[in-house]
Design an enzyme around this catalytic site. Structure first.
Site, PDB file in Angstrom:
ATOM      1  N   ASP A 343     -20.674 -28.190   5.523  1.00  0.00           N
ATOM      2  CA  ASP A 343     -21.904 -28.040   6.292  1.00  0.00           C
ATOM      3  C   ASP A 343     -21.992 -26.620   6.861  1.00  0.00           C
ATOM      4  OD1 ASP A 343     -24.240 -29.261   7.802  1.00  0.00           O
ATOM      5  OD2 ASP A 343     -22.991 -28.613   9.484  1.00  0.00           O
ATOM      6  N   GLU A 379     -22.859 -25.647   1.653  1.00  0.00           N
ATOM      7  CA  GLU A 379     -24.248 -25.533   2.097  1.00  0.00           C
ATOM      8  C   GLU A 379     -24.391 -24.069   2.510  1.00  0.00           C
ATOM      9  OE1 GLU A 379     -27.381 -27.758   5.070  1.00  0.00           O
ATOM     10  OE2 GLU A 379     -25.400 -27.291   5.847  1.00  0.00           O
TER      11      GLU A 379
END
Length: 737
Positions: A343, A379
């Site tokens: 993330d 990401e």
């Protein structure tokens, strides 16, 4: 209580079969107390007097698995210097491998008195704090084999432990929403039907439920609020919280591996649940605030925030880097997971200020013999300056391709001037990845993910509808690149429903036909809706849970058939980028591996891409031009394919190309459901492609008599009354056997 010196490594609580070794890092600590809690909550404190390289450690021979514990750290309290030691605050071990309980919000868990952020609050937090648990590391992994599916053969399914399983009628009530539910045969059967090779679980590291959400009657459903990077989330365990969650998680992994499905974890190493200077003191803030967090140079009371959550982990500190790397290795070696999706990964690359793909974190990953061998998915953005880094991660990494998502959405909703970029995204985004020596599989292609509209909502809403989140619809993205087909939200208009069903098929077909690695968001294959909510992070309820009983069965069949088409034909999952040469081909010259065509049957020329040329294009994929070899070293060949795209508002007549490509063509897929007669198409024939639809043609195989493999043959355009407003409703589609 008896305590021996023990060892400074490994960090955390380590049970060896007789007793437990405790070790915690704190450079600024003046004294460290290990706090052990009995079943009735009685606290026993033991000083860890032995210190090596700032690691405080001790071995307690009487401590067995199931024992709960925490730390009290004595030291200087001076927020202006970044020091926030306070022994009245019980602290969770950052290396805790299991966690018992939840935070009970209130003044005691905060290091300052409400209303005065610079003050010191000495209320004891033990009764309000979650506790670490000593775990039994032993598990019967006999027979477990990691699937190790190559990226080129992968289909990733992003899922939430609770969201996927809470409403499944075949799963017993007592295990719904748990790791055991993910391993249930009903879920595995569904994943097999779709051809899923890897399930990517949204955060399962122990996280904190925000007080502000609880006050609104909501919760931190997504889980991007980690507090313990080694512990599986205890609320996802159906068997208990005293270490049972670890055993249950391992059992889930073993069951998925037995089914040939990899387990990828969505991990959040960029920040923690302690937030900014107004946040609680739960763990790292009280253990060594300066080491674990990025603090502002001018005033260390405040935290540098590249994540939008209040703080950023200090990936430039060697002890914080050790925490991250130790955690990654633990999940691979002890929990047998197969990869990670990071993330806001750009934050981990900020060693100083700028995003640096040569940062220490990436160097450590590259040389690590364990972590470097699993799937690593970034990401590739954060909210800091220069944070959007799609295409800029090191060669070892793959990336969520946000440009793929945006371009494919724009193409199918009819945005002008996207044709050239659409072609680039469809063929693996060489413009983003080839320069760094990466292959098409560096691109994790997705149209939807947990963050944003579901696929059904993408074709049903122009605007977000997040009122239920309690923020007056201000939260969530405004740039959704969605199109509702003419009506906002639910409708009974059959024309709009037909269009929405076709658009969902267009997106799924495009995803499966694109070079790279496809990723489905859970429930998109069955028409899951969040009623226009594009930010379901706080909705742990029927808004976000998959409604299996309302599933759009024809869409499931279509998705499964598209996945099978991809799996059977290496043309759609090449390991190298297309060559495309010669661009201008003389008569008799070899056929390129890819040829782009105009509807009139002539080849696209370089100038056509910049001419504002329509929203319709054809692409020929040369099955003999794959330029790859199989595992035995034999050249890979496949059928020729011809794909016709029409994102316009009107039907387009395509002229089928010359006989040198193929003597005849079969229609495999027509997302409009019009071409279902199964008759071969002759070169030079005119094929009508309906508005907002695509067709896939495969060269006709004269020597082989086969059953009808056509998805189009079973796609009706009328929605089924049984599914009411469910886009995509149609009779059951046949799947190739």
């Amino acid at each position: 209580m008896q305590i021996w010196p023990g060892s400074s490594y490994p960090l955390g609580a380590t049970f060896d079969g007789n007793g437990t070794n405790f070790a915690v890092f704190s450079e600024g600590a003046e004294r460290v107390e290990l706090c052990l809690f009995g079943d009735r909550g009685k606290e026993t404190r033991v000083d860890l007097v032995d210190v090596d390289a700032f690691v405080h450690h001790g071995y307690v021979p009487s401590v067995q698995p199931g024992m709960r514990y925490g730390y009290r750290i004595h030291g200087e309290f001076d927020p202006a210097k970044g020091k926030r030691f306070n022994p009245s605050k019980l602290l969770l071990d950052p290396y805790a491998k299991a966690v018992d309980g939840q935070i009970e919000w209130g003044q005691p868990v905060f290091g300052y008195t409400f209303g005065d952020p610079d003050s010191r609050n000495d209320e004891d937090s033990a009764r309000h704090q979650m506790l670490g648990v000593v775990v039994n590391p032993f598990f019967d992994w006999a027979g477990d084999r990691l699937p190790k599916t190559p990226y080129s053969e992968s289909l990733i399914y992003e899922a939430h432990v609770r969201g996927l399983t809470m409403r499944h009628p075949a799963i017993p009530d007592e295990i719904r929403g748990s790791y055991s539910a993910i391993a249930h045969p009903a879920i595995i059967e569904h994943l097999h039907k779709l051809g899923v090779t890897a399930i990517e679980l949204m955060p399962v590291h122990q996280f904190v439920d925000d007080s502000i959400l609880q006050e609104k009657g909501l919760s931190n459903y997504w889980g991007y609020n980690t507090i313990a990077f080694f512990a599986p989330q205890n609320t996802y365990a159906s068997t208990g919280q005293r270490g049972q969650q670890v055993q249950e998680f391992k059992g889930m992994v073993k069951a998925l591996h037995a089914a040939g499905i990899e387990v990828i974890l969505d991990v959040v190493y960029n920040h923690t649940a302690e937030g900014n200077h107004l946040g609680p003191t739960l763990s790292m803030r009280g253990i060594d605030n300066e080491a674990y967090y990025r603090l502002e140079d001018k005033d260390k009371r405040y935290y540098t925030d590249y994540t939008g959550t209040g703080n950023s982990l200090n990936a430039g500190n060697p002890h914080t880097l050790q925490l991250i790397m130790d955690s990654l290795r633990y999940w691979v070696l002890e929990m047998h997971v197969d990869g990670f999706r990071f993330d806001l990964a750009s934050t981990l690359a900020r060693e100083f200020y700028e995003v640096d793909k040569l940062s220490t974190f990436f160097e450590l990953v590259q040389q690590d013999p364990v972590v470097s061998q699993v799937k690593l998915i970034a990401e590739p953005w954060d909210v800091g300056p220069g944070g959007y880094q799609v295409g800029n991660f090191p060669p070892q990494w793959t990336e969520w391709n946000g440009k793929y998502r945006d371009t494919v959405r724009d193409f199918w909703r009819g945005e002008p001037a996207t044709l050239g970029e659409y072609a680039s995204r469809l063929t693996g985004s060489a413009d983003l990845y080839e320069h760094s020596g990466r292959r098409p599989v560096a691109s994790i292609n997705f149209v939807t993910a947990h963050d944003g509209f579901t696929l059904r909502d993408l074709v049903s809403y122009n605007d977000k509808h997040n009122e239920a989140n309690g923020e007056d619809n201000r939260d969530g993205a405004d740039d959704n690149r969605s199109w509702n087909g003419g009506v906002e939200g639910p409708t009974d208009d059959p024309e709009v429903l037909r269009l929405r069903a076709r658009q969902q098929r267009n997106f799924i077909a495009t995803l499966m036909l694109s070079q790279g690695v496809p990723m489905l968001s859970h429930g998109d294959e069955l028409g899951r809706t969040q009623n226009g909510n594009n930010n379901g992070y706080a909705q742990d309820n029927e808004t976000t849970w998959v409604d299996w009983e309302a599933a759009d069965q024809p869409l499931i069949e279509f998705t499964a058939a598209m996945a099978r088409l991809r799996r059977l034909h290496p043309t759609f999952r090449r390991r190298r980028f297309f060559d495309g040469r010669p661009v201008r081909r003389e008569e008799g010259a070899p056929i390129p591996d890819i040829v782009w065509g105009r509807p009139d049957g002539t080849q696209m020329q370089p100038e056509d891409w910049d001419s504002g040329f329509g929203r319709a294009v054809a692409v020929f994929l040369n099955g003999d031009g794959i330029r790859e070899r199989d595992r035995r070293g034999q050249p890979i060949s496949d059928s020729h394919f011809f794909i016709l795209f029409n994102a316009g508002d009107e039907a387009v007549d395509f002229v089928i190309p010359a006989v040198e490509f193929s003597p005849e063509w079969d229609v495999l897929i027509d997302t409009a459901g019009e071409r279902a007669d199964g008759a071969p198409i002759e070169p030079g024939a005119i094929v009508r492609v309906e508005a907002r639809s695509l067709m896939v043609l495969r060269e006709h195989e004269l020597a082989e008599v086969e059953p009808d493999h056509s998805v189009a043959a079973s796609l009706a355009v009328a929605p089924s009354p049984a599914t009411d407003d469910m886009p995509g409703a149609a009779p059951k589609a046949e799947i190739e056997h």
